[in-house]
Motif scaffolding. Structure first.
Motif, short mmCIF file in Angstrom:
data_model
loop_
_atom_site.label_atom_id
_atom_site.label_comp_id
_atom_site.label_asym_id
_atom_site.label_seq_id
_atom_site.Cartn_x
_atom_site.Cartn_y
_atom_site.Cartn_z
N VAL A 105 0.84 -1.21 0.00
CA VAL A 105 0.00 0.00 0.00
C VAL A 105 0.88 1.25 0.00
CG1 VAL A 105 -1.68 1.32 1.38
CG2 VAL A 105 -1.96 -1.16 1.07
N GLU A 106 1.92 1.25 0.81
CA GLU A 106 2.85 2.39 0.84
C GLU A 106 3.58 2.54 -0.49
OE1 GLU A 106 4.28 2.59 5.48
OE2 GLU A 106 4.94 0.89 4.27
N ARG A 107 3.99 1.44 -1.07
CA ARG A 107 4.68 1.47 -2.36
C ARG A 107 3.78 2.08 -3.43
NH1 ARG A 107 8.22 -4.11 -2.66
NH2 ARG A 107 8.78 -4.10 -0.47
N GLU A 108 2.53 1.64 -3.46
CA GLU A 108 1.58 2.18 -4.43
C GLU A 108 1.39 3.68 -4.23
OE1 GLU A 108 -2.05 -0.07 -4.28
OE2 GLU A 108 -0.99 -1.95 -4.68
N ALA A 109 1.30 4.11 -2.99
CA ALA A 109 1.11 5.54 -2.69
C ALA A 109 2.32 6.36 -3.14
CB ALA A 109 0.84 5.74 -1.20
N LEU A 110 3.52 5.85 -2.90
CA LEU A 110 4.74 6.56 -3.31
C LEU A 110 4.84 6.64 -4.82
CD1 LEU A 110 7.17 4.99 -0.70
CD2 LEU A 110 6.36 7.36 -0.73
N ARG A 111 4.53 5.53 -5.50
CA ARG A 111 4.56 5.52 -6.97
C ARG A 111 3.56 6.53 -7.53
NH1 ARG A 111 3.80 -0.50 -6.39
NH2 ARG A 111 5.89 -1.36 -6.29
N GLU A 112 2.36 6.52 -6.98
CA GLU A 112 1.33 7.42 -7.49
C GLU A 112 1.68 8.88 -7.21
OE1 GLU A 112 -3.47 8.13 -7.56
OE2 GLU A 112 -2.67 6.50 -6.34
N LYS A 113 2.22 9.16 -6.04
CA LYS A 113 2.61 10.54 -5.72
C LYS A 113 3.69 11.03 -6.69
CE LYS A 113 2.77 11.97 -1.49
NZ LYS A 113 3.17 12.22 -0.09
N ALA A 114 4.66 10.19 -7.00
CA ALA A 114 5.69 10.57 -7.97
C ALA A 114 5.06 10.78 -9.34
CB ALA A 114 6.79 9.51 -8.03
N PHE A 115 4.15 9.90 -9.72
CA PHE A 115 3.49 10.00 -11.02
C PHE A 115 2.71 11.32 -11.13
CE2 PHE A 115 -0.15 9.18 -13.83
CZ PHE A 115 0.51 8.72 -14.96
N GLN A 116 2.01 11.67 -10.08
CA GLN A 116 1.18 12.88 -10.10
C GLN A 116 1.98 14.17 -9.99
OE1 GLN A 116 -2.09 12.92 -10.68
NE2 GLN A 116 -2.22 10.71 -10.73
N ASN A 117 3.08 14.14 -9.23
CA ASN A 117 3.75 15.39 -8.87
C ASN A 117 5.11 15.62 -9.50
OD1 ASN A 117 1.80 16.46 -6.83
ND2 ASN A 117 2.22 14.46 -5.94
N TYR A 118 5.72 14.60 -10.05
CA TYR A 118 7.02 14.78 -10.70
C TYR A 118 6.79 14.92 -12.20
CZ TYR A 118 11.66 14.05 -12.52
OH TYR A 118 12.84 14.20 -13.21
N ASN A 119 6.89 16.13 -12.68
CA ASN A 119 6.63 16.43 -14.08
C ASN A 119 7.78 17.29 -14.61
OD1 ASN A 119 3.96 15.16 -14.28
ND2 ASN A 119 3.42 16.71 -12.78
N PRO A 120 8.89 16.64 -14.98
CA PRO A 120 10.03 17.42 -15.46
C PRO A 120 9.71 18.11 -16.78
CG PRO A 120 10.38 15.09 -15.85
CD PRO A 120 9.12 15.21 -15.05
N PRO A 121 10.35 19.23 -17.03
CA PRO A 121 10.10 19.91 -18.31
C PRO A 121 10.60 19.05 -19.46
CG PRO A 121 11.91 20.95 -17.12
CD PRO A 121 11.33 19.91 -16.22
N LYS A 122 9.87 19.10 -20.55
CA LYS A 122 10.28 18.36 -21.74
C LYS A 122 11.22 19.22 -22.56
CE LYS A 122 5.99 15.74 -22.22
NZ LYS A 122 6.10 14.93 -21.14
N HIS A 123 12.33 18.63 -22.98
CA HIS A 123 13.31 19.33 -23.80
C HIS A 123 13.08 18.96 -25.26
CE1 HIS A 123 15.51 20.68 -20.30
NE2 HIS A 123 15.41 19.45 -19.82
N VAL A 124 13.03 19.97 -26.10
CA VAL A 124 12.83 19.71 -27.53
C VAL A 124 14.04 20.10 -28.33
CG1 VAL A 124 10.34 19.75 -27.64
CG2 VAL A 124 11.59 21.89 -27.73
#
Length: 124
Positions: A105-124
């Motif tokens: 349950v903790e693993r899933e929560a950590l994965r989801e939090k990273a998925f939702q909140n870690y959004n690095p800028p895209k380099h083109v």
């Protein structure tokens, strides 16, 4: 606050005290690489859980480390010496994975939090 929160705050502030409380010496560039790579791994792991739920053939995988790289050696030091890293992670046979004490349950929560909140800028 959990380790993902600490990583996200570190990226914003570059305040090493958020991640390092002992006398571990790590170059700032290696600390940001460690932080970004772990967040990217967690984010990908969440994507994999979504794909598995859709019936796609994939599985969760630990983060492969190259112990010839200085940042991997530094990560190993953090997992050995820093309490917060020890609580969440382990390194075995050249791979970073969750500590055995972290529940699914903790693993899933950590994965989801990273998925939702870690959004690095895209380099083109």
């Amino acid at each position: 606050m959990d380790i993902v929160d600490s990583f996200l705050r570190y990226i914003e502030t570059r305040n090493r005290k958020l991640l390092i409380t002992s006398d571990v010496e790590i170059e700032p560039k290696n600390l940001i690489v460690i932080t970004v790579d772990i967040l990217a791994w967690l984010k990908l792991e969440h994507k994999r859980t979504l794909w598995m739920a859709e019936g796609k053939k994939t599985c969760l995988k630990p983060l492969k480390l190259d112990m010839q790289c200085s940042w991997c050696l530094d990560l190993n030091q953090l997992v050995e010496k820093e309490r917060e890293f020890q609580l969440y992670f382990k390194i075995e046979n050249g791979y970073l994975n969750f500590s055995d004490h972290v529940t699914e349950v903790e693993r899933e929560a950590l994965r989801e939090k990273a998925f939702q909140n870690y959004n690095p800028p895209k380099h083109v």
